[in-house]
Design a protein around this motif. Structure first.
Motif, PDB file in Angstrom:
ATOM      1  N   LEU A  78      22.922   9.466   0.087  1.00  0.00           N
ATOM      2  CA  LEU A  78      24.056  10.381   0.195  1.00  0.00           C
ATOM      3  C   LEU A  78      24.238  10.988   1.579  1.00  0.00           C
ATOM      4  O   LEU A  78      25.267  11.607   1.850  1.00  0.00           O
ATOM      5  CB  LEU A  78      23.900  11.510  -0.837  1.00  0.00           C
ATOM      6  N   GLY A  79      23.227  10.868   2.431  1.00  0.00           N
ATOM      7  CA  GLY A  79      23.338  11.453   3.758  1.00  0.00           C
ATOM      8  C   GLY A  79      23.065  12.940   3.798  1.00  0.00           C
ATOM      9  O   GLY A  79      23.233  13.578   4.839  1.00  0.00           O
ATOM     10  N   LEU A  80      22.622  13.511   2.693  1.00  0.00           N
ATOM     11  CA  LEU A  80      22.290  14.935   2.603  1.00  0.00           C
ATOM     12  C   LEU A  80      20.948  15.086   1.914  1.00  0.00           C
ATOM     13  O   LEU A  80      20.640  14.365   0.951  1.00  0.00           O
ATOM     14  CB  LEU A  80      23.364  15.690   1.818  1.00  0.00           C
ATOM     15  N   ARG A  81      20.165  16.049   2.363  1.00  0.00           N
ATOM     16  CA  ARG A  81      18.831  16.255   1.822  1.00  0.00           C
ATOM     17  C   ARG A  81      18.859  17.346   0.751  1.00  0.00           C
ATOM     18  O   ARG A  81      19.278  18.483   1.025  1.00  0.00           O
ATOM     19  CB  ARG A  81      17.872  16.656   2.949  1.00  0.00           C
ATOM     20  N   PRO A  82      18.439  17.045  -0.470  1.00  0.00           N
ATOM     21  CA  PRO A  82      18.343  18.091  -1.498  1.00  0.00           C
ATOM     22  C   PRO A  82      17.404  19.208  -1.069  1.00  0.00           C
ATOM     23  O   PRO A  82      16.414  18.981  -0.379  1.00  0.00           O
ATOM     24  CB  PRO A  82      17.786  17.338  -2.716  1.00  0.00           C
ATOM     25  N   GLN A  83      17.734  20.422  -1.477  1.00  0.00           N
ATOM     26  CA  GLN A  83      16.925  21.586  -1.114  1.00  0.00           C
ATOM     27  C   GLN A  83      15.780  21.774  -2.100  1.00  0.00           C
ATOM     28  O   GLN A  83      15.861  21.332  -3.256  1.00  0.00           O
ATOM     29  CB  GLN A  83      17.794  22.841  -1.101  1.00  0.00           C
ATOM     30  N   PRO A  84      14.677  22.416  -1.666  1.00  0.00           N
ATOM     31  CA  PRO A  84      13.570  22.668  -2.597  1.00  0.00           C
ATOM     32  C   PRO A  84      14.044  23.459  -3.814  1.00  0.00           C
ATOM     33  O   PRO A  84      14.858  24.378  -3.706  1.00  0.00           O
ATOM     34  CB  PRO A  84      12.590  23.486  -1.747  1.00  0.00           C
ATOM     35  N   GLY A  85      13.538  23.081  -4.963  1.00  0.00           N
ATOM     36  CA  GLY A  85      13.861  23.774  -6.209  1.00  0.00           C
ATOM     37  C   GLY A  85      12.729  24.685  -6.635  1.00  0.00           C
ATOM     38  O   GLY A  85      12.564  25.772  -6.107  1.00  0.00           O
ATOM     39  N   GLY A  86      11.906  24.213  -7.553  1.00  0.00           N
ATOM     40  CA  GLY A  86      10.788  25.023  -8.021  1.00  0.00           C
ATOM     41  C   GLY A  86       9.862  24.214  -8.908  1.00  0.00           C
ATOM     42  O   GLY A  86       9.970  22.982  -8.991  1.00  0.00           O
TER      43      GLY A  86
END
Length: 202
Positions: free
Chosen positions: A24-32
């Motif tokens: 997707l060209g975007l990095r998912p952010q940390p969740g938990g």
């Protein structure tokens, strides 16, 4: 019932995040963390309250002593899109109509509280043809994530039990962007508009 989120499964969270970023060209952010199942995640908004979850076992966590959720138990191979989750306003009523979808489990992470249906063996309902069911008891997670400019365009699901799953859903899919067709094996893929144009995720 309405589409809530899509799930990438991975044996290692960083590998799953890298797969999402490469696609997707975007990095998912940390969740938990999900202590009950020994997992952790990363998240990315894909528009309109929808989100993408990357889910993997947490290395430091002990195995929960029961099958992990969302099809992660026994998962192997490279990271891939592997599950779809639909929300309902009344999980108990939904499970009365679809008892095969699992038993309700109460979960909480920070300010988020939700109930989710998990089959005893941790596998996906109808081999993935039927969605995992969730009921949010707080604001849905997808509405809390920053808008990164992604918009879900379509989800294509292929599964051996597609016809049976459609009957179990009352003959109507929960979102007009979702297609469900018969196949010899379960596969799921998505088309997502991004700031750099349409991308394919599988």
């Amino acid at each position: 019932m309405y589409l809530d989120h899509l799930v990438i499964l991975a044996n290692d969270l960083e590998a799953g995040v890298a797969h999402a970023e490469a696609s997707l060209g975007l990095r998912p952010q940390p969740g938990g963390r999900h202590v009950r199942f020994g997992t952790h995640n990363a998240l990315l908004s894909i528009g309109e309250g929808l989100y993408l979850e990357v889910l993997a076992p947490e290395p430091e966590a002990q195995h929960p002593g029961k099958p992990r959720w969302l099809g992660l138990e026994g998962f192997d191979g490279p990271p891939r899109l592997a599950n779809w989750v639909c929300a309902t306003d009344d999980l108990d009523e939904a499970l009365d109509d679809a008892p095969f979808a699992g038993e309700p489990v109460n979960l909480q992470r920070g300010d988020l509280r939700w109930r989710i249906a998990i089959p005893a063996d941790g596998r996906l309902p109808m081999g993935g043809a039927f969605p995992t069911l969730i009921q949010w008891e707080t604001q849905p997670c997808g509405t809390c994530l920053p808008d990164r400019g992604c918009r879900l365009r379509s989800v294509a699901i292929q599964a051996p039990l597609a016809r049976e799953a459609l009957v179990a859903m009352g003959g109507e899919l929960p979102d007009g962007r979702v297609t469900l067709t018969g196949a010899d094996a379960f596969r799921i893929s998505a088309e997502i508009d991004t700031p750099d144009g349409p991308r394919h995720l599988a």
